[in-house]
Design an enzyme around this catalytic site. Structure first.
Site, PDB file in Angstrom:
ATOM      1  N   GLU A 179      16.829 -21.237   6.703  1.00 27.13           N
ATOM      2  CA  GLU A 179      18.065 -21.203   5.885  1.00 27.13           C
ATOM      3  C   GLU A 179      18.439 -19.814   5.382  1.00 27.13           C
ATOM      4  O   GLU A 179      18.664 -19.600   4.185  1.00 27.13           O
ATOM      5  CB  GLU A 179      17.930 -22.191   4.717  1.00 27.13           C
ATOM      6  N   GLU A 294      15.042 -31.950  11.361  1.00 19.05           N
ATOM      7  CA  GLU A 294      14.889 -32.633  10.062  1.00 19.05           C
ATOM      8  C   GLU A 294      15.868 -33.802   9.942  1.00 19.05           C
ATOM      9  O   GLU A 294      16.455 -34.040   8.892  1.00 19.05           O
ATOM     10  CB  GLU A 294      15.111 -31.656   8.901  1.00 19.05           C
TER      11      GLU A 294
END
Ligand code: G3I
Length: 390
Positions: A179, A294
């Site tokens: 991220e 995910e």
């Protein structure tokens, strides 16, 4: 791909996460075009033939299926552990390899939980995936006091060396940086993180190079969220992630793939097939693998009266069918296996208190419609002609 580990297929995740990040994430999901609810509840046929597990169905097509799990349920719920080993070819510790867990003090590492999980994976012939070496969240409390411009490089490289070397030969693939991109950031699209502040934009490259030296065989992945939907912010994010990947590749940085988190929303608007496919193709053209890392489907806006399972299963099927169209997508990991242990119960609970159902198995560990949707997406996928040299 040369030199990386060959894996024989078929042998075989409420305080740390910033409230703003979570709010942005779910807001981002809601922005995109929505097929009417009636359409999304239409009964669709997700029947699959036979009793084969998700990992078997995936492996039949040259795809790797696995899930994230936490130490506690794996060690305290035997039935859960058995189901996990049956359905999954990969185990990803949801929290146990994060700085906060591994680094109780600046000097000490605590590998007790991650070691146990590595053994569990090995014992059950599963691959073991590392998450994550460099992230702006889940940092220990001491981090802010101890890490500064002078010693940040030392902390980063020592951390990566210690952790990656310990699991060399055991962890086949690492989320090296997680991220790092924020679409509206002015700094090359890079998110303001402690790492960017302390080390500058080169921290990403530094992390990948250090990880590659610590385990030259490991598959090194850049992992990010909010890349899936069809809205201007997401489009900008995809563009920035692509540019980051291009920069890294052009500098010869050892990066082998992109992880697309795929935390999806049952109330979110549809995907833009063309844009998503083009993005996947652009990533693949950089000679990068693509992993769905995910996946889960949140349902905060659905009513209990809605046919939640059908809608959620529909999201799984629509998204996976689209993504698996791209041959470079070779791995699907769900962020949990059973609704009993989903992070969404704490981070995105329903207002009415009814338990959420975002994963393939229900809270009693029974296969549900989402399981069928994933199974049928695997059954319908084209076989990959890829030899996995991890
Ligand atoms: O273990 C403690 C427990 O002792 C304590 O009683 C409890 C009280 O809140 O907290 C427990 O730790 C929590 C941990 O999850 C285990 O449940 C932490 O506070 C909480 O911050 C942590 O959240 C995790 C979050 O990342 C932050 O690290 C979630 O489980 C995990 O699912 C989530 O995973 C992230 C990925 O790493 C990156 N992508 C997004 C994904 C979902 O947010």
């Amino acid at each position: 791909m040369k030199g990386r580990r060959t894996v024989l297929l078929g042998l075989g995740a409420a305080t740390g996460l910033g409230a703003v990040a979570i709010a942005n994430h779910f807001q981002n999901q809601q922005q995109s075009a929505q097929p009417p609810l009636e359409d999304r509840q239409k009964v669709r046929d997700f029947t699959v033939v036979g009793k084969a597990t998700l990992q078997e169905r995936a492996a039949n097509k040259g795809i790797i299926y696995g899930a994230a799990a936490q130490y506690k349920p794996l060690t305290t719920n035997k039935r859960f552990a058995q189901h996990f080993a049956q359905e999954c070819a990969v185990l990803v510790p949801a929290n146990e390899l994060k700085w906060k867990t591994l680094r109780p003090t600046p000097e000490k590492f605590n590998f007790s939980r991650s070691d146990w999980m590595a053994e569990f994976a090995q014992k059950h012939n599963m691959l073991f995936r590392g998450h994550t070496l460099v992230w702006y969240q889940a940092l220990p409390k001491w981090f802010e006091d101890k890490v500064n411009r002078k010693n940040a490089e030392k902390f980063l490289t020592e951390h990566i060396n210690t952790v990656v070397q310990r699991y060399a030969g055991k962890i086949y693939s690492w989320d090296v940086v997680n991220e790092a991109i924020l679409p509206n950031s002015s700094k090359q699209g890079l998110r303001q993180t402690p790492w960017l502040r302390l080390l500058g934009a080169d921290y990403i490259e530094m992390a990948f190079r250090t990880a590659a030296a610590a385990d030259p065989q490991a598959l090194l992945i850049y992992n990010d969220n909010n890349l899936e939907y069809d809205n201007a912010k997401t489009e900008t994010k995809r563009d920035r992630v692509l540019k980051l990947l291009e920069r890294l590749k052009s500098k010869g940085v050892p990066i082998h793939g992109l992880g697309i988190q795929s935390h999806l929303g049952a109330s979110s608007r549809g995907f833009n097939a063309k844009r998503l496919r083009n993005f996947l193709k652009d990533v693949a053209s950089l000679d990068l693998q693509i992993l769905i890392t995910e996946m889960d489907v949140s349902e905060t806006k659905l009513l209990v009266a809605d046919d939640r399972d059908t809608i959620i299963a529909g999201v799984y099927h629509d998204y996976l069918s689209l993504a698996l169209d791209e041959p470079a997508v070779n791995t699907v990991i769900t962020w949990g296996l059973s609704d009993r242990y989903t992070w969404l119960s704490h981070f995105a609970p329903r207002q009415d208190g009814v338990p959420v159902r975002p994963l393939p198995l229900d809270a009693e560990l029974e296969r549900k419609l989402a399981w069928n949707a994933i199974a049928s997406a695997f059954d319908q996928a084209s076989p990959r002609n890829i030899k996995y040299n991890f």
